[in-house]
Design a protein around this motif. Sequence first.
Motif, PDB file in Angstrom:
ATOM      1  N   THR A 118       0.822  -1.209   0.000  1.00  0.00           N
ATOM      2  CA  THR A 118       0.000   0.000   0.000  1.00  0.00           C
ATOM      3  C   THR A 118       0.856   1.258   0.000  1.00  0.00           C
ATOM      4  O   THR A 118       0.489   2.256  -0.610  1.00  0.00           O
ATOM      5  CB  THR A 118      -0.943   0.009   1.217  1.00  0.00           C
ATOM      6  OG1 THR A 118      -1.667  -1.216   1.245  1.00  0.00           O
ATOM      7  CG2 THR A 118      -1.926   1.149   1.160  1.00  0.00           C
ATOM      8  N   SER A 119       1.985   1.205   0.647  1.00  0.00           N
ATOM      9  CA  SER A 119       2.820   2.408   0.705  1.00  0.00           C
ATOM     10  C   SER A 119       3.561   2.678  -0.595  1.00  0.00           C
ATOM     11  O   SER A 119       3.964   3.810  -0.849  1.00  0.00           O
ATOM     12  CB  SER A 119       3.821   2.301   1.855  1.00  0.00           C
ATOM     13  OG  SER A 119       4.764   1.293   1.591  1.00  0.00           O
ATOM     14  N   LEU A 120       3.737   1.656  -1.455  1.00  0.00           N
ATOM     15  CA  LEU A 120       4.537   1.843  -2.666  1.00  0.00           C
ATOM     16  C   LEU A 120       3.751   1.851  -3.970  1.00  0.00           C
ATOM     17  O   LEU A 120       4.299   2.228  -5.002  1.00  0.00           O
ATOM     18  CB  LEU A 120       5.597   0.741  -2.762  1.00  0.00           C
ATOM     19  CG  LEU A 120       6.689   0.771  -1.710  1.00  0.00           C
ATOM     20  CD1 LEU A 120       7.646  -0.391  -1.917  1.00  0.00           C
ATOM     21  CD2 LEU A 120       7.439   2.079  -1.733  1.00  0.00           C
ATOM     22  N   THR A 121       2.483   1.453  -3.961  1.00  0.00           N
ATOM     23  CA  THR A 121       1.744   1.298  -5.206  1.00  0.00           C
ATOM     24  C   THR A 121       1.546   2.626  -5.935  1.00  0.00           C
ATOM     25  O   THR A 121       1.865   2.754  -7.110  1.00  0.00           O
ATOM     26  CB  THR A 121       0.381   0.634  -4.947  1.00  0.00           C
ATOM     27  OG1 THR A 121       0.619  -0.620  -4.311  1.00  0.00           O
ATOM     28  CG2 THR A 121      -0.375   0.405  -6.220  1.00  0.00           C
ATOM     29  N   SER A 122       0.996   3.611  -5.245  1.00  0.00           N
ATOM     30  CA  SER A 122       0.766   4.922  -5.871  1.00  0.00           C
ATOM     31  C   SER A 122       0.662   5.974  -4.785  1.00  0.00           C
ATOM     32  O   SER A 122       0.672   5.660  -3.597  1.00  0.00           O
ATOM     33  CB  SER A 122      -0.521   4.888  -6.706  1.00  0.00           C
ATOM     34  OG  SER A 122      -1.648   4.762  -5.863  1.00  0.00           O
ATOM     35  N   GLU A 123       0.513   7.223  -5.223  1.00  0.00           N
ATOM     36  CA  GLU A 123       0.354   8.299  -4.247  1.00  0.00           C
ATOM     37  C   GLU A 123      -0.963   8.169  -3.503  1.00  0.00           C
ATOM     38  O   GLU A 123      -1.046   8.451  -2.306  1.00  0.00           O
ATOM     39  CB  GLU A 123       0.439   9.658  -4.946  1.00  0.00           C
ATOM     40  CG  GLU A 123       1.823   9.983  -5.469  1.00  0.00           C
ATOM     41  CD  GLU A 123       1.864  11.307  -6.185  1.00  0.00           C
ATOM     42  OE1 GLU A 123       0.940  12.130  -6.014  1.00  0.00           O
ATOM     43  OE2 GLU A 123       2.828  11.529  -6.930  1.00  0.00           O
ATOM     44  N   ILE A 124      -2.010   7.737  -4.203  1.00  0.00           N
ATOM     45  CA  ILE A 124      -3.324   7.579  -3.570  1.00  0.00           C
ATOM     46  C   ILE A 124      -3.279   6.447  -2.552  1.00  0.00           C
ATOM     47  O   ILE A 124      -3.817   6.574  -1.444  1.00  0.00           O
ATOM     48  CB  ILE A 124      -4.406   7.323  -4.642  1.00  0.00           C
ATOM     49  CG1 ILE A 124      -4.522   8.546  -5.550  1.00  0.00           C
ATOM     50  CG2 ILE A 124      -5.735   6.980  -4.002  1.00  0.00           C
ATOM     51  CD1 ILE A 124      -5.380   8.327  -6.766  1.00  0.00           C
ATOM     52  N   SER A 125      -2.633   5.344  -2.894  1.00  0.00           N
ATOM     53  CA  SER A 125      -2.552   4.238  -1.937  1.00  0.00           C
ATOM     54  C   SER A 125      -1.680   4.604  -0.736  1.00  0.00           C
ATOM     55  O   SER A 125      -1.918   4.149   0.375  1.00  0.00           O
ATOM     56  CB  SER A 125      -2.035   2.967  -2.611  1.00  0.00           C
ATOM     57  OG  SER A 125      -0.698   3.136  -3.018  1.00  0.00           O
ATOM     58  N   TYR A 126      -0.677   5.455  -0.964  1.00  0.00           N
ATOM     59  CA  TYR A 126       0.136   5.930   0.156  1.00  0.00           C
ATOM     60  C   TYR A 126      -0.706   6.780   1.110  1.00  0.00           C
ATOM     61  O   TYR A 126      -0.557   6.680   2.324  1.00  0.00           O
ATOM     62  CB  TYR A 126       1.346   6.725  -0.335  1.00  0.00           C
ATOM     63  CG  TYR A 126       2.210   7.228   0.796  1.00  0.00           C
ATOM     64  CD1 TYR A 126       3.045   6.353   1.465  1.00  0.00           C
ATOM     65  CD2 TYR A 126       2.167   8.556   1.198  1.00  0.00           C
ATOM     66  CE1 TYR A 126       3.827   6.795   2.519  1.00  0.00           C
ATOM     67  CE2 TYR A 126       2.949   9.010   2.241  1.00  0.00           C
ATOM     68  CZ  TYR A 126       3.778   8.111   2.902  1.00  0.00           C
ATOM     69  OH  TYR A 126       4.538   8.560   3.952  1.00  0.00           O
ATOM     70  N   GLU A 127      -1.592   7.595   0.561  1.00  0.00           N
ATOM     71  CA  GLU A 127      -2.505   8.378   1.398  1.00  0.00           C
ATOM     72  C   GLU A 127      -3.423   7.455   2.194  1.00  0.00           C
ATOM     73  O   GLU A 127      -3.712   7.707   3.359  1.00  0.00           O
ATOM     74  CB  GLU A 127      -3.322   9.345   0.540  1.00  0.00           C
ATOM     75  CG  GLU A 127      -2.511  10.455  -0.074  1.00  0.00           C
ATOM     76  CD  GLU A 127      -1.875  11.365   0.960  1.00  0.00           C
ATOM     77  OE1 GLU A 127      -2.493  11.615   2.023  1.00  0.00           O
ATOM     78  OE2 GLU A 127      -0.741  11.812   0.714  1.00  0.00           O
ATOM     79  N   THR A 128      -3.892   6.367   1.582  1.00  0.00           N
ATOM     80  CA  THR A 128      -4.703   5.370   2.283  1.00  0.00           C
ATOM     81  C   THR A 128      -3.894   4.738   3.407  1.00  0.00           C
ATOM     82  O   THR A 128      -4.402   4.515   4.510  1.00  0.00           O
ATOM     83  CB  THR A 128      -5.172   4.274   1.303  1.00  0.00           C
ATOM     84  OG1 THR A 128      -5.859   4.887   0.226  1.00  0.00           O
ATOM     85  CG2 THR A 128      -6.053   3.257   1.978  1.00  0.00           C
ATOM     86  N   PHE A 129      -2.638   4.447   3.117  1.00  0.00           N
ATOM     87  CA  PHE A 129      -1.741   3.850   4.107  1.00  0.00           C
ATOM     88  C   PHE A 129      -1.562   4.766   5.314  1.00  0.00           C
ATOM     89  O   PHE A 129      -1.698   4.337   6.455  1.00  0.00           O
ATOM     90  CB  PHE A 129      -0.397   3.552   3.445  1.00  0.00           C
ATOM     91  CG  PHE A 129       0.692   3.162   4.391  1.00  0.00           C
ATOM     92  CD1 PHE A 129       0.686   1.914   5.007  1.00  0.00           C
ATOM     93  CD2 PHE A 129       1.733   4.028   4.665  1.00  0.00           C
ATOM     94  CE1 PHE A 129       1.690   1.543   5.866  1.00  0.00           C
ATOM     95  CE2 PHE A 129       2.737   3.669   5.533  1.00  0.00           C
ATOM     96  CZ  PHE A 129       2.725   2.423   6.136  1.00  0.00           C
ATOM     97  N   THR A 130      -1.269   6.033   5.080  1.00  0.00           N
ATOM     98  CA  THR A 130      -1.062   6.960   6.191  1.00  0.00           C
ATOM     99  C   THR A 130      -2.356   7.259   6.929  1.00  0.00           C
ATOM    100  O   THR A 130      -2.351   7.471   8.142  1.00  0.00           O
ATOM    101  CB  THR A 130      -0.417   8.268   5.709  1.00  0.00           C
ATOM    102  OG1 THR A 130      -1.217   8.838   4.681  1.00  0.00           O
ATOM    103  CG2 THR A 130       0.987   8.023   5.200  1.00  0.00           C
ATOM    104  N   ALA A 131      -3.482   7.254   6.213  1.00  0.00           N
ATOM    105  CA  ALA A 131      -4.776   7.492   6.861  1.00  0.00           C
ATOM    106  C   ALA A 131      -5.169   6.338   7.771  1.00  0.00           C
ATOM    107  O   ALA A 131      -5.908   6.526   8.736  1.00  0.00           O
ATOM    108  CB  ALA A 131      -5.854   7.721   5.813  1.00  0.00           C
ATOM    109  N   ALA A 132      -4.680   5.136   7.484  1.00  0.00           N
ATOM    110  CA  ALA A 132      -5.002   3.978   8.321  1.00  0.00           C
ATOM    111  C   ALA A 132      -4.484   4.155   9.736  1.00  0.00           C
ATOM    112  O   ALA A 132      -5.103   3.685  10.693  1.00  0.00           O
ATOM    113  CB  ALA A 132      -4.426   2.708   7.703  1.00  0.00           C
TER     114      ALA A 132
END
Length: 146
Positions: free
Chosen positions: A58-72
């Motif tokens: 999740t942290s490396l896939t895309s910028e949007i997935s990184y935002e999902t990762f940090t929001a978790a």
Amino acid sequence: MTDATQATKKNRPVYTNIHITDLPAYRLPAAGWVSILHRISGLLMFLLLPFVIWMFDTSLTSEISYETFTAAFVSGIGFLPGWFIKLVALGLIWGYLHHFIAGVRHLWMDATHSVSKQQGKSSAVVTLVLAIVLTLALGAKLFGLY
């Protein structure tokens, strides 16, 4: 048998297996704690491997997935709150640090043949203290204390 041999036999300690109910009264040395915690930390890392893979992906896939990762870590995942996700991550941090430091301790003892009781105790105490101090430092960063 003579009286001297009977007296010697009576004074000899009897070693038995320790039952789970005897554990609160049993004082385990520091090297024993390091050994048990090394196994527990390895099991913890193995059981939480899917979570680690999810975090990495999740942290490396895309910028949007990184935002999902940090929001978790703030809002949580599904029904799990963010503080619980941070607590699991802190457990992983401790597990990795303790397992790594204890592994280096074992490699050092094997390579230098440092197997005396005093060196085993001192290296075990260093392992425990170093793992706890580093976990507290990284945990403070994880929970936003600095």
